[in-house]
Structures are given as C-alpha cells and as structure tokens.
Design an enzyme around this catalytic site. Structure first.
Site, PDB file in Angstrom:
ATOM      1  N   HIS A 127       1.339  74.389  13.340  1.00  0.00           N
ATOM      2  CA  HIS A 127       1.723  74.685  11.956  1.00  0.00           C
ATOM      3  C   HIS A 127       2.057  76.160  11.849  1.00  0.00           C
ATOM      4  O   HIS A 127       1.398  76.988  12.474  1.00  0.00           O
ATOM      5  CB  HIS A 127       0.572  74.335  10.995  1.00  0.00           C
ATOM      6  CG  HIS A 127       1.028  74.171   9.594  1.00  0.00           C
ATOM      7  ND1 HIS A 127       1.209  75.232   8.752  1.00  0.00           N
ATOM      8  CD2 HIS A 127       1.376  73.063   8.897  1.00  0.00           C
ATOM      9  CE1 HIS A 127       1.640  74.787   7.586  1.00  0.00           C
ATOM     10  NE2 HIS A 127       1.748  73.476   7.657  1.00  0.00           N
ATOM     11  N   ASP A 183       0.481  65.513   9.357  1.00  0.00           N
ATOM     12  CA  ASP A 183       1.312  64.383   9.771  1.00  0.00           C
ATOM     13  C   ASP A 183       0.718  63.607  10.935  1.00  0.00           C
ATOM     14  O   ASP A 183       1.190  62.513  11.247  1.00  0.00           O
ATOM     15  CB  ASP A 183       2.713  64.879  10.160  1.00  0.00           C
ATOM     16  CG  ASP A 183       3.462  65.358   8.937  1.00  0.00           C
ATOM     17  OD1 ASP A 183       3.383  64.680   7.914  1.00  0.00           O
ATOM     18  OD2 ASP A 183       4.110  66.421   9.013  1.00  0.00           O
TER      19      ASP A 183
HETATM   20  N1  CMC Z   1       3.902  70.878  20.904  1.00  0.00           N
HETATM   21  C1  CMC Z   1       3.979  71.688  21.990  1.00  0.00           C
HETATM   22  N2  CMC Z   1       4.118  73.030  21.894  1.00  0.00           N
HETATM   23  C2  CMC Z   1       4.188  73.565  20.670  1.00  0.00           C
HETATM   24  C3  CMC Z   1       4.097  72.773  19.505  1.00  0.00           C
HETATM   25  C4  CMC Z   1       3.944  71.386  19.658  1.00  0.00           C
HETATM   26  N3  CMC Z   1       3.853  70.581  18.598  1.00  0.00           N
HETATM   27  N4  CMC Z   1       4.211  73.557  18.412  1.00  0.00           N
HETATM   28  C5  CMC Z   1       4.356  74.802  18.862  1.00  0.00           C
HETATM   29  N5  CMC Z   1       4.335  74.809  20.231  1.00  0.00           N
HETATM   30  C6  CMC Z   1       4.405  75.976  21.116  1.00  0.00           C
HETATM   31  C7  CMC Z   1       5.832  76.485  21.216  1.00  0.00           C
HETATM   32  O1  CMC Z   1       6.536  75.867  22.265  1.00  0.00           O
HETATM   33  C8  CMC Z   1       5.604  77.953  21.422  1.00  0.00           C
HETATM   34  O2  CMC Z   1       5.202  78.140  22.760  1.00  0.00           O
HETATM   35  P1  CMC Z   1       5.650  79.483  23.585  1.00  0.00           P
HETATM   36  O3  CMC Z   1       4.948  80.596  22.851  1.00  0.00           O
HETATM   37  O4  CMC Z   1       5.180  79.235  24.968  1.00  0.00           O
HETATM   38  O5  CMC Z   1       7.148  79.553  23.445  1.00  0.00           O
HETATM   39  C9  CMC Z   1       4.385  78.254  20.551  1.00  0.00           C
HETATM   40  O6  CMC Z   1       3.662  77.012  20.490  1.00  0.00           O
HETATM   41  C10 CMC Z   1       4.745  78.714  19.143  1.00  0.00           C
HETATM   42  O7  CMC Z   1       5.618  77.740  18.575  1.00  0.00           O
HETATM   43  P2  CMC Z   1       6.662  78.018  17.404  1.00  0.00           P
HETATM   44  O8  CMC Z   1       7.696  76.934  17.413  1.00  0.00           O
HETATM   45  O9  CMC Z   1       7.129  79.423  17.493  1.00  0.00           O
HETATM   46  O10 CMC Z   1       5.726  77.891  16.139  1.00  0.00           O
HETATM   47  P3  CMC Z   1       6.228  77.803  14.644  1.00  0.00           P
HETATM   48  O11 CMC Z   1       5.126  78.361  13.820  1.00  0.00           O
HETATM   49  O12 CMC Z   1       7.571  78.375  14.483  1.00  0.00           O
HETATM   50  O13 CMC Z   1       6.376  76.220  14.424  1.00  0.00           O
HETATM   51  C11 CMC Z   1       5.979  73.986  13.851  1.00  0.00           C
HETATM   52  C12 CMC Z   1       5.543  75.445  13.655  1.00  0.00           C
HETATM   53  C13 CMC Z   1       5.202  73.099  12.863  1.00  0.00           C
HETATM   54  C14 CMC Z   1       7.467  73.836  13.513  1.00  0.00           C
HETATM   55  C15 CMC Z   1       5.706  73.568  15.325  1.00  0.00           C
HETATM   56  O14 CMC Z   1       4.337  73.714  15.612  1.00  0.00           O
HETATM   57  C16 CMC Z   1       6.171  72.152  15.628  1.00  0.00           C
HETATM   58  O15 CMC Z   1       7.342  71.944  15.942  1.00  0.00           O
HETATM   59  N6  CMC Z   1       5.250  71.149  15.499  1.00  0.00           N
HETATM   60  C17 CMC Z   1       5.644  69.767  15.706  1.00  0.00           C
HETATM   61  C18 CMC Z   1       6.325  69.238  14.431  1.00  0.00           C
HETATM   62  C19 CMC Z   1       5.340  68.976  13.333  1.00  0.00           C
HETATM   63  O16 CMC Z   1       4.299  68.373  13.544  1.00  0.00           O
HETATM   64  N7  CMC Z   1       5.712  69.393  12.093  1.00  0.00           N
HETATM   65  C20 CMC Z   1       4.909  69.143  10.893  1.00  0.00           C
HETATM   66  C21 CMC Z   1       4.378  70.416  10.317  1.00  0.00           C
HETATM   67  S1  CMC Z   1       3.072  70.093   9.108  1.00  0.00           S
HETATM   68  C22 CMC Z   1       3.837  69.303   7.793  1.00  0.00           C
HETATM   69  C23 CMC Z   1       4.663  70.217   6.995  1.00  0.00           C
HETATM   70  O17 CMC Z   1       4.134  71.123   6.352  1.00  0.00           O
HETATM   71  O18 CMC Z   1       5.884  70.025   6.995  1.00  0.00           O
END
Ligand code: CMC
Length: 430
Positions: A307, A364
């Site tokens: 998140h 989710d």
């Molecule tokens: N699975 C594997 N690795 C992950 C995941 C995941 N679900 N989420 C983040 N990472 C890793 C990412 O690859 C990165 O690694 P590195 O530093 O080695 O490059 C690190 O963690 C940071 O990730 P980020 O994408 O920069 O983090 P963010 O804060 O921009 O993204 C997120 C947040 C929710 C988009 C992401 O965690 C994600 O894609 N999660 C899966 C989709 C999901 O479940 N979304 C629902 C969010 S909650 C409901 C809502 O409020 O909408």
C-alpha cells in the site's frame, strides 16, 4: 520543534511556514514557492504532497491507524452499519434522531430508476465491463435530476443533501440493474422494508416469480465490506473526485470520474485481481509458494499486498481477515482459495522481501474471497468497492464545494521533451 522550513536556492534563503494537522502531521507550506523562487516541487506520484486540508479521514500508515471523523475503523466496524458510517463520513457526526430518519427516507425514496434509463442500459453490449457501465450511468443519472447537477456551485451546494442521498441510493440500484442487464434479466424494483444491503441483494438476485430472500448473515457481510471501504483519505479515486470538483463540476460528474479511477488494478480493481491470482495458483496446483517466488523476482505482483500509505497492516484487512472465517462458517461455504490466501499471508509475512519493503495484506486481499463466498460475480467486485466508497467521494466533493475561494487544481510539470527548434515546413524541405 521548528515551525519554519528554510530553502536555499542559488545561495539565497527562503523561509516557509510548517503547518501542523490535528494529529501532529507536519507539512511545509509551499504555496508561495514558485512566486518567490521560480522553482516548483517535483513529486512524481504525489507520495510527499499534501493536496488539501481535510476533516474527513485520518490515516497513520506507519501505525496502521484509520479513523473517520475521529472514530477508529475497528469501532465503526463493530458497532455501526454502512449507512451510519456513510452519514458520519458525509456529515461529520454519527447519526441520531430525525436527521438520520430523513437521510434514510431520502435513500429509500430514490431507490428505483427512471424508466427512461432502460433505453440507456439496453445500449450496452452484453460483454460491457460493469465499471464502464457504472461510470457512464453515474453521470447519466444527473441528467434526470437537472436541479441537482447544475454546475452552479451555489445551487449544487443548496441541493447537496438530496444529491448525496440520491447517489448513495442510485449507485446500489445501478450496480444491481447492470448485473441484470448483462444477464439479460428484467428489472426488479426495490423493497422499502429491506435494509440497504438486503435491498441490493434483492434487486440483483430476485426474479419476478422467484424472490431472493436475503439472508441476514450475507447482508451483514456485505454491509461490513461497504463500511470498510467508506473512505480512505486522498487515494487515487478520491483525489480524482476532488480534482474534477475543483473545476466547478457537479457531484454526479465528479463521482463518475472517481469510478473510472477506481477501476484500475492498482486501485479498486485489485480485489478482482486477487481472485484471478488465487484461481491461477489453485489451478496450477501450487500452494502459493511458487507464486511468492515469482513475486519476489518481479515476474508477478502479489495482488492484495502493499500500500502506498500503510507500511504496517492495513487495519481493514485485519478486520476482514478475522471476519472471513466467521462469515464462511455462518453461510456454510468452503473455499480452497481461502486456504491458499491464508498460506500466502503466512509465508509472505515471514519473508524478508516483503518484510524489508513493508508489504502487508491490504483491504483487497480478503474482500474478494468474502464477496465470492456471498455470491457476487468477480467482475462486480470493483463495483462493490464503488458502492462502499461513495460516502468518501461525496464528503470530499463537499469539502471542495463549500470552500469560499476554491482554486482549480492545476499542477505544474517539468518539461523533458525536445528543445525549441525552428519550424521547417514540409513543402520547403522539398
Ligand atoms: N508484490 C510484490 N512486490 C511488490 C508489491 C507486491 N504487491 N508491491 C510493491 N512491491 C515492491 C515493488 O516491486 C518495489 O520493489 P523494489 O523496491 O525492489 O523495486 C517496492 O515493493 C515498492 O513498490 P512500489 O510499487 O514503489 O510501491 P507503491 O507505494 O508505489 O505501490 C501499490 C503501492 C499498492 C500500488 C503496490 O504495492 C501494488 O501494486 N500492490 C498490488 C496491487 C494492490 O493490491 N492494490 C490495492 C491497493 S489497496 C486498495 C486501494 O486503496 O486501492
């Protein structure tokens, strides 16, 4: 603690006030930065940008805290219904007496659709995505109530109580009727004696000669899911609603845009993606271990994990994780996907990849499994999220609408395209 930030650019010093929220959150007030210095702040993805001051919801992502109007989400989930929480989110206080009776009466009296909407539904092909239908129809509903959607801020604010209740009611009816349209079934009308979620289940699943009698444990489970989605401060869809509202657009247009933003798999679409992921894992005979390895290698994302704000457990996921077992027992359903989800959670929470990146289950992760258990088709999961999030969108629209000197939201950019070039006309080049 200092109440001022110093910025030094080209050896010249500028001072900016630090503003503090009621929970001690601090922000550098950069409103005059560009005027003073010619520089803007650069914050791709807005992770460090406070786009507004808001009274609605507080999140502490480090501690896993979520409160609406000061009330912890755990307390609301335990003691309140979705509609009571919606009232709290929109009006700032838990409902009492006459005002709540009026609110519910408005929701009840607006449950059915104008029959003219049948023509609009019929134009959507059977394969249309329910989120596309929902966003289009949220705007269309406004056309049937022109006095509520004028784009004249003063008038729209005067009619806010009606518009808010009407939207909370219509979003549920549109969701149910979209399902019926896509299945080729006739419309079913609302029953005023039913609760909010009972009415939704009735409108979705009853047939003219075969009433679906909503079971209270199913209606309660859906109510909990709606409640847990009621608001979540400046997430992608709510920021979109505020952005659209800042141009003076009416509530209907603004929430229609919110639905579009929610659709994406990184936001509300994640609840569908979690189920698809668990089904794939199940179909390949994996118990989740291989999938986790792939997620760590960047081949796949573990949907329902991570998140932008929570760097600790998402409190909504804790509530749903605990509720899942109880709900499954009550409704007598067994689902191998629940076992896979539990296993993935257990393994991921001990794995250094997830620990070091502070990736925990989000709302989710379990909501999809529960929605599946109560019979909601997977392509409607994000529609369920939209119904739940409606109070938050409405409350955030209102905060923008009542500001005396509301500015249109208009971020800047850093241009990285080609430098200025002389324009050579094609015919001159021969
Ligand atoms: N699975 C594997 N690795 C992950 C995941 C995941 N679900 N989420 C983040 N990472 C890793 C990412 O690859 C990165 O690694 P590195 O530093 O080695 O490059 C690190 O963690 C940071 O990730 P980020 O994408 O920069 O983090 P963010 O804060 O921009 O993204 C997120 C947040 C929710 C988009 C992401 O965690 C994600 O894609 N999660 C899966 C989709 C999901 O479940 N979304 C629902 C969010 S909650 C409901 C809502 O409020 O909408």
């Amino acid at each position: 603690m200092s109440n001022e930030a110093k910025v030094i650019i080209d050896e010249k010093e500028y001072r900016y006030p630090i503003i503090v929220g009621t929970e001690g959150e601090r922000a550098i007030d950069a409103m005059n930065l560009r005027k003073d210095t010619g520089c803007i702040t650069y914050d791709d993805g807005y992770g460090n940008t406070g786009s507004c001051k808001s009274d609605v919801t507080f999140i502490d992502g480090e501690l896993g805290i979520l409160r609406h109007r000061g009330y912890p989400i755990e307390q609301l989930a335990e003691n309140s219904s979705f509609l009571e929480t919606a009232y709290l989110v929109i009006y700032g206080e838990l409902p009492t007496g006459d005002d709540y009776a009026k609110f519910r009466a408005r929701i009840n009296s607006n449950a059915n659709m104008h029959e003219g909407m049948k023509n609009i539904f019929s134009a959507f092909p059977p394969g249309a995505h329910p989120m596309a239908v929902l966003s289009a129809l949220m705007n269309t509903v406004g056309c049937y109530y022109p006095e509520l959607a004028t784009n004249d801020r003063h008038k729209d604010v005067q009619m806010f109580d009606w518009a808010a209740a009407l939207l909370l009611s219509k979003v549920r009816t549109i969701a149910a009727l979209t399902y019926r349209h896509l299945k080729g079934k006739p419309w079913v009308y609302s029953r005023p004696n039913y609760r909010y979620t009972e009415n939704f289940l009735h409108m979705m699943f009853s047939d003219p000669y075969n009433d679906y009698v909503p079971r209270s444990e199913i209606a309660d489970a859906l109510d909990l899911i709606f409640l847990l989605h009621a608001d979540h401060e400046q997430n992608c869809s709510t920021s979109t609603v505020r952005m659209v509202a800042s141009s003076g657009a009416n509530l209907f247009a603004s929430v229609a845009a919110g639905v579009c933003a929610l659709w994406g798999p990184l936001h509300g679409g994640a609840n569908m993606a979690v189920i698809r992921m668990l089904e794939d894992i199940h179909n390949t005979g994996d118990d989740g271990t291989c999938f986790i390895e792939n997620a760590k290698n960047g081949k796949q994302r573990l949907m329902g994990f991570g998140h932008r704000v929570y760097r600790n457990f998402d409190p909504r996921s804790r509530i749903l994780g605990k509720a899942a077992e109880r709900i499954f027992d009550k409704i007598g359903v067994q689902d191998p996907l629940l076992d896979i989800a539990r296993r993935i959670e257990e393994v991921a929470l001990k794995d250094d990849y997830f620990i070091s990146r502070k990736l925990y289950p989000n709302v989710d992760f379990y909501s999809g499994i529960i929605l599946r258990a109560i019979g909601i088709p997977v392509e409607f999961f994000t529609v369920m999220f939209s119904i739940g999030r409606m109070p938050g969108w409405i409350a955030n629209w209102y905060e923008i609408a009542i500001q005396p000197r509301q500015k249109i939201h208009r971020p800047r950019q850093i241009y990285t395209g080609k430098n200025a070039r002389d324009y050579v006309q094609m015919d001159q080049r021969g």
